[in-house]
Design a protein around this motif. Structure first.
Motif, PDB file in Angstrom:
ATOM      1  N   LYS A 271      -4.485   4.315   3.916  1.00 55.08           N
ATOM      2  CA  LYS A 271      -4.160   5.001   2.772  1.00 55.08           C
ATOM      3  C   LYS A 271      -4.484   6.606   2.819  1.00 55.08           C
ATOM      4  O   LYS A 271      -3.412   7.159   2.538  1.00 55.08           O
ATOM      5  CB  LYS A 271      -5.012   4.532   1.541  1.00 55.08           C
ATOM      6  CG  LYS A 271      -4.597   3.330   1.098  1.00 55.08           C
ATOM      7  CD  LYS A 271      -5.516   2.660  -0.192  1.00 55.08           C
ATOM      8  CE  LYS A 271      -4.893   1.430  -0.924  1.00 55.08           C
ATOM      9  NZ  LYS A 271      -5.821   1.227  -2.079  1.00 55.08           N
ATOM     10  N   GLN A 272      -5.774   7.081   3.436  1.00 51.88           N
ATOM     11  CA  GLN A 272      -5.897   8.433   3.522  1.00 51.88           C
ATOM     12  C   GLN A 272      -4.947   8.861   4.605  1.00 51.88           C
ATOM     13  O   GLN A 272      -4.310  10.078   4.341  1.00 51.88           O
ATOM     14  CB  GLN A 272      -7.307   8.696   4.227  1.00 51.88           C
ATOM     15  CG  GLN A 272      -7.767   9.985   4.026  1.00 51.88           C
ATOM     16  CD  GLN A 272      -9.174  10.173   4.477  1.00 51.88           C
ATOM     17  OE1 GLN A 272      -9.906   9.029   4.870  1.00 51.88           O
ATOM     18  NE2 GLN A 272      -9.748  11.270   4.441  1.00 51.88           N
ATOM     19  N   VAL A 273      -4.592   8.155   5.641  1.00 57.20           N
ATOM     20  CA  VAL A 273      -3.529   8.560   6.795  1.00 57.20           C
ATOM     21  C   VAL A 273      -2.200   8.871   6.050  1.00 57.20           C
ATOM     22  O   VAL A 273      -1.560   9.799   6.081  1.00 57.20           O
ATOM     23  CB  VAL A 273      -3.345   7.719   7.952  1.00 57.20           C
ATOM     24  CG1 VAL A 273      -2.295   8.043   8.719  1.00 57.20           C
ATOM     25  CG2 VAL A 273      -4.790   7.496   8.831  1.00 57.20           C
ATOM     26  N   ILE A 274      -1.762   8.014   5.148  1.00 55.64           N
ATOM     27  CA  ILE A 274      -0.367   7.684   4.698  1.00 55.64           C
ATOM     28  C   ILE A 274      -0.388   9.077   3.489  1.00 55.64           C
ATOM     29  O   ILE A 274       0.493   9.909   3.498  1.00 55.64           O
ATOM     30  CB  ILE A 274       0.169   6.927   3.948  1.00 55.64           C
ATOM     31  CG1 ILE A 274       0.020   5.539   5.148  1.00 55.64           C
ATOM     32  CG2 ILE A 274       1.504   6.872   3.284  1.00 55.64           C
ATOM     33  CD1 ILE A 274       0.261   4.348   4.568  1.00 55.64           C
TER      34      ILE A 274
ATOM     35  N   SER B   7       4.357   6.056  -5.276  1.00 53.37           N
ATOM     36  CA  SER B   7       4.357   5.749  -6.482  1.00 53.37           C
ATOM     37  C   SER B   7       3.688   7.025  -7.403  1.00 53.37           C
ATOM     38  O   SER B   7       3.843   7.517  -8.218  1.00 53.37           O
ATOM     39  CB  SER B   7       4.167   4.683  -7.353  1.00 53.37           C
ATOM     40  OG  SER B   7       2.821   4.266  -7.088  1.00 53.37           O
ATOM     41  N   THR B   8       2.496   7.402  -6.845  1.00 51.71           N
ATOM     42  CA  THR B   8       1.560   8.415  -7.196  1.00 51.71           C
ATOM     43  C   THR B   8       2.093   9.713  -7.355  1.00 51.71           C
ATOM     44  O   THR B   8       1.561  10.749  -7.778  1.00 51.71           O
ATOM     45  CB  THR B   8       0.172   8.483  -6.659  1.00 51.71           C
ATOM     46  OG1 THR B   8       0.292   8.981  -5.020  1.00 51.71           O
ATOM     47  CG2 THR B   8      -0.460   7.223  -6.857  1.00 51.71           C
ATOM     48  N   TYR B   9       3.239   9.964  -6.391  1.00 54.80           N
ATOM     49  CA  TYR B   9       3.793  11.208  -6.223  1.00 54.80           C
ATOM     50  C   TYR B   9       5.250  11.499  -7.322  1.00 54.80           C
ATOM     51  O   TYR B   9       6.141  12.163  -6.989  1.00 54.80           O
ATOM     52  CB  TYR B   9       4.253  11.505  -4.712  1.00 54.80           C
ATOM     53  CG  TYR B   9       3.120  11.860  -3.908  1.00 54.80           C
ATOM     54  CD1 TYR B   9       2.936  13.026  -3.479  1.00 54.80           C
ATOM     55  CD2 TYR B   9       2.673  10.650  -3.060  1.00 54.80           C
ATOM     56  CE1 TYR B   9       1.850  13.254  -2.487  1.00 54.80           C
ATOM     57  CE2 TYR B   9       1.471  10.879  -2.360  1.00 54.80           C
ATOM     58  CZ  TYR B   9       1.208  12.476  -1.984  1.00 54.80           C
ATOM     59  OH  TYR B   9       0.213  12.349  -1.225  1.00 54.80           O
ATOM     60  N   GLU B  10       5.469  10.520  -8.047  1.00 54.01           N
ATOM     61  CA  GLU B  10       6.338  10.484  -9.085  1.00 54.01           C
ATOM     62  C   GLU B  10       6.419  11.740  -9.641  1.00 54.01           C
ATOM     63  O   GLU B  10       7.488  12.522 -10.282  1.00 54.01           O
ATOM     64  CB  GLU B  10       6.507   9.305  -9.942  1.00 54.01           C
ATOM     65  CG  GLU B  10       6.953   7.894  -9.324  1.00 54.01           C
ATOM     66  CD  GLU B  10       6.969   6.814 -10.145  1.00 54.01           C
ATOM     67  OE1 GLU B  10       6.414   7.201 -11.235  1.00 54.01           O
ATOM     68  OE2 GLU B  10       7.219   5.763  -9.636  1.00 54.01           O
ATOM     69  N   ILE B  11       4.931  12.459 -10.055  1.00 54.61           N
ATOM     70  CA  ILE B  11       4.968  13.470 -10.862  1.00 54.61           C
ATOM     71  C   ILE B  11       5.659  14.653 -10.154  1.00 54.61           C
ATOM     72  O   ILE B  11       6.059  15.851 -10.845  1.00 54.61           O
ATOM     73  CB  ILE B  11       3.525  13.701 -11.103  1.00 54.61           C
ATOM     74  CG1 ILE B  11       3.438  14.836 -12.189  1.00 54.61           C
ATOM     75  CG2 ILE B  11       2.697  14.177  -9.803  1.00 54.61           C
ATOM     76  CD1 ILE B  11       1.763  15.089 -12.587  1.00 54.61           C
TER      77      ILE B  11
ATOM     78  N   ILE C 184      10.537  12.054  -3.151  1.00 56.62           N
ATOM     79  CA  ILE C 184       9.715  11.374  -2.008  1.00 56.62           C
ATOM     80  C   ILE C 184      10.014   9.881  -2.277  1.00 56.62           C
ATOM     81  O   ILE C 184       9.816   9.401  -3.295  1.00 56.62           O
ATOM     82  CB  ILE C 184       8.211  11.451  -2.507  1.00 56.62           C
ATOM     83  CG1 ILE C 184       7.745  13.067  -2.212  1.00 56.62           C
ATOM     84  CG2 ILE C 184       7.591  10.574  -1.326  1.00 56.62           C
ATOM     85  CD1 ILE C 184       6.444  13.421  -2.939  1.00 56.62           C
ATOM     86  N   SER C 185      10.916   9.313  -1.104  1.00 51.84           N
ATOM     87  CA  SER C 185      11.403   7.940  -1.079  1.00 51.84           C
ATOM     88  C   SER C 185      10.556   7.238  -0.129  1.00 51.84           C
ATOM     89  O   SER C 185      10.042   7.599   0.966  1.00 51.84           O
ATOM     90  CB  SER C 185      12.775   8.160  -0.909  1.00 51.84           C
ATOM     91  OG  SER C 185      13.044   8.710   0.499  1.00 51.84           O
ATOM     92  N   LEU C 186      10.777   5.849  -0.270  1.00 46.60           N
ATOM     93  CA  LEU C 186      10.177   4.751   0.653  1.00 46.60           C
ATOM     94  C   LEU C 186      11.466   3.889   1.030  1.00 46.60           C
ATOM     95  O   LEU C 186      12.001   3.279   0.106  1.00 46.60           O
ATOM     96  CB  LEU C 186       9.174   4.111  -0.326  1.00 46.60           C
ATOM     97  CG  LEU C 186       8.445   2.866   0.617  1.00 46.60           C
ATOM     98  CD1 LEU C 186       7.714   3.627   1.763  1.00 46.60           C
ATOM     99  CD2 LEU C 186       7.450   2.158  -0.090  1.00 46.60           C
TER     100      LEU C 186
ATOM    101  N   THR D 112       1.117  -1.305   0.060  1.00 44.07           N
ATOM    102  CA  THR D 112      -0.050  -0.154   0.038  1.00 44.07           C
ATOM    103  C   THR D 112       0.876   1.332  -0.171  1.00 44.07           C
ATOM    104  O   THR D 112       0.661   2.136  -0.648  1.00 44.07           O
ATOM    105  CB  THR D 112      -0.788  -0.101   1.252  1.00 44.07           C
ATOM    106  OG1 THR D 112      -1.775  -1.098   1.380  1.00 44.07           O
ATOM    107  CG2 THR D 112      -1.813   1.249   1.423  1.00 44.07           C
ATOM    108  N   ALA D 113       1.883   1.068   0.905  1.00 41.26           N
ATOM    109  CA  ALA D 113       2.859   2.549   0.847  1.00 41.26           C
ATOM    110  C   ALA D 113       3.405   2.737  -0.441  1.00 41.26           C
ATOM    111  O   ALA D 113       3.702   3.735  -0.872  1.00 41.26           O
ATOM    112  CB  ALA D 113       3.760   2.219   1.918  1.00 41.26           C
ATOM    113  N   ARG D 114       4.003   1.475  -1.236  1.00 39.23           N
ATOM    114  CA  ARG D 114       4.740   1.796  -2.383  1.00 39.23           C
ATOM    115  C   ARG D 114       3.690   2.287  -3.463  1.00 39.23           C
ATOM    116  O   ARG D 114       4.174   3.047  -4.339  1.00 39.23           O
ATOM    117  CB  ARG D 114       5.302   0.322  -2.856  1.00 39.23           C
ATOM    118  CG  ARG D 114       6.401   0.007  -2.320  1.00 39.23           C
ATOM    119  CD  ARG D 114       7.098  -1.181  -2.758  1.00 39.23           C
ATOM    120  NE  ARG D 114       6.383  -2.522  -2.676  1.00 39.23           N
ATOM    121  CZ  ARG D 114       6.583  -3.290  -1.758  1.00 39.23           C
ATOM    122  NH1 ARG D 114       7.598  -3.102  -0.695  1.00 39.23           N
ATOM    123  NH2 ARG D 114       5.878  -4.382  -1.431  1.00 39.23           N
ATOM    124  N   ALA D 115       2.546   1.862  -3.398  1.00 36.00           N
ATOM    125  CA  ALA D 115       1.455   2.218  -4.550  1.00 36.00           C
ATOM    126  C   ALA D 115       1.266   3.798  -4.311  1.00 36.00           C
ATOM    127  O   ALA D 115       1.036   4.621  -5.149  1.00 36.00           O
ATOM    128  CB  ALA D 115       0.162   1.570  -4.515  1.00 36.00           C
TER     129      ALA D 115
END
Length: 502
Positions: free
Chosen positions: A368-371, A338-342, A350-352, A332-335
């Motif tokens: 998901k909303q929290v992260i 990945s949406t912040y790659e833009i 923004i790294s994980l 979930t965190a990786r997904a």
């Protein structure tokens, strides 16, 4: 000005006065009953017990003492206990002992010796105890007769008479004295009850008046206690409630002001660009698309604000329920990241850091909303380096996974950390709240964590950055994704040592 006096029989003041007076009255009635009405009965009972002890003392003295000591003992006993004692030896010689201050009844008791002697002759054990009528045939006298015979000692017949009535004047004195005691006790009881009831109820009445002011909307009132711990605790509790209500009212006003501002801004933009399309760019496709995109963006912003407000409202009212399932938090965190790659095109990084596959049981959409909210908050205040790091790691204390979102921004002062979860709270170090977002992101994070009964928090150092974190219990870990680690004798990890040498 007329004051209508109305007696409130249910008030603390009245009941305190009534209980105090009733208690005093009961004590006085008990005192009257014991000192006047039951005085004769009590006196007779005590006198009988006393006489029995004296008889035993005389018998022991006769057996263990010389004749002279025995006679002195009998004399002392008769004088100190208001007794009439007659000793008759084997030759018929009588020796009498009587109270030094009472001689009027001596002849009467002397005459009663024959009566006691008659019963004594019929007694099989050599002693007799009976009651006989007194001088005026209205009172009784306890009479005792016995034969004192011991080897090597002179034989005596002893006759002892003990009056079983108190002096009449004593009862009269006690009665008069009790009248004064009754009057004084009732007066003192009334005064004390009025004083105590007033002292107790005055702070309660003041608290009630302050509570009325609080109920009318005057917040921040300090309630005054009294001289009692319970009332002081009540006053302190109400004062805390008043202060919290004042804070809540202030937050409510700020919320209304901020929401009004946030609603007005996109509405103004929508209206302005709609007018521009109507008046200027209606026939220009490029400008029209540009203006329409602004309207769409502001509408989305407005929609997000309303959704955030509704989400917070549902959470705080307890109407929102959790859809708990087991899911892979790492995936979930990786997904999400990945949406912040833009954002990389804007200079953000923004790294994980996620070394394992952590599975938890929670509401995946809420997590998901929290992260997402934590990352958005970090992006807004990440500082000049624009570095945001998301990490997942296993807790060394609990069987849980900790998610951290770290930035290197200006940070938050220590005395403000507990307030960052409040709606629309603006930290002094951030100067101005960003216009992006609804200002409710961290408040939503808090409510979701509370619903999950999970640990959460924030650590920050001014000038160095901030770390927001939350902790969820682990349901399992995918061991195939975990690299084995071996602890060396110095406490370090073998994998770390190898990395240092590479």
């Amino acid at each position: 000005m007329k004051h209508n006096f109305k007696l409130d029989t249910h008030s603390i003041k009245f009941k305190t006065w009534m209980y105090f007076v009733l208690f005093t009255t009961m004590l006085i009635l008990l005192l009257w009953a014991l000192q006047v009405f039951f005085l004769n009965t009590f006196y007779e009972s005590m006198k009988s017990q006393q006489t029995s002890k004296i008889i035993n003392t005389i018998n022991e003295t006769y057996s263990n003492s010389s004749p002279s000591q025995f006679l002195r003992k009998v004399e002392n006993v008769a004088d100190s206990n208001d007794l009439y004692v007659y000793l008759v030896d084997s030759n018929g010689v009588m020796t009498s002992f009587q109270p030094s201050e009472e001689v009027a009844g001596a002849g009467f008791y002397y005459q009663q010796i024959n009566t006691v002697r008659k019963y004594l002759k019929e007694s099989p054990d050599g002693s007799v105890q009976l009651r006989i009528k007194g001088v005026d045939n209205t009172k009784e006298v306890l009479a005792y007769g016995a034969v004192l015979d011991s080897p090597g000692k002179a034989t005596f017949s002893i006759y002892l008479f003990s009056p079983l009535w108190p002096v009449k004047s004593t009862i009269g004195i006690l009665t008069n004295q009790l009248l004064y005691v009754t009057f004084i006790a009732l007066t003192v009881a009334c005064i004390l009850s009025v004083y105590l009831s007033t002292r107790i109820t005055r702070p309660i009445r003041e608290i009630a008046r302050s509570a009325e002011r609080l109920g009318s909307g005057e917040y921040g009132i300090v309630f005054r206690g009294g001289h009692y711990t319970e009332i002081n605790n009540l006053a302190d509790t109400l004062t805390s409630a008043s202060i919290e209500l004042e804070k809540s009212y202030a937050l409510q006003k700020n919320l209304v002001a901020n929401v009004s501002h946030d609603l007005r801004t996109p509405l103004t933009m929508i209206r302005s660009y709609a007018e521009m399309i109507r008046d200027l760019s209606g026939n220009d496709p490029v400008k029209r698309e540009k203006h329409l995109q602004v309207i769409i963006d502001e509408t989305d912003r407005l929609n997000n604000l309303v959704e955030d407000l509704l989400a917070v409202s549902r959470m705080q009212s307890g109407k929102m329920t959790l859809n708990v399932t087991e899911f892979n938090l790492s995936e979930t965190a990786r997904a999400i990241v990945s949406t912040y790659e833009i954002r990389n095109e804007e200079g953000y990084n923004i790294s994980l850091d996620c070394p394992s596959e952590f599975y938890v049981s929670a509401d995946e959409e809420k997590i998901k909303q929290v992260i997402t909210n934590l990352i958005n908050n970090a992006v807004k205040f990440c500082g000049d380096d624009r570095q945001v790091k998301v990490s997942l790691s296993r807790s060394r204390v609990h069987s849980s996974v900790i998610c951290r979102v770290e930035d290197h921004g200006i940070g938050i002062a220590g005395n403000e950390l507990e307030h960052v979860w409040d709606r629309y709270y603006k930290a002094s170090s951030n100067m101005v709240r960003s216009t992006e977002g609804s200002g409710l992101g961290l408040s939503i994070v808090k409510e979701i964590m509370v619903l999950h009964r999970a640990e959460y928090g924030v650590d920050s150092t001014l000038g160095q950055g901030t770390v927001f974190w939350f902790e969820l219990p682990l349901s399992r870990i995918d061991q195939t994704a975990v690299k084995p680690e071996f602890t060396l004798s110095d406490g370090s990890i073998l994998g770390d040592k190898i990395k240092e040498k590479m």
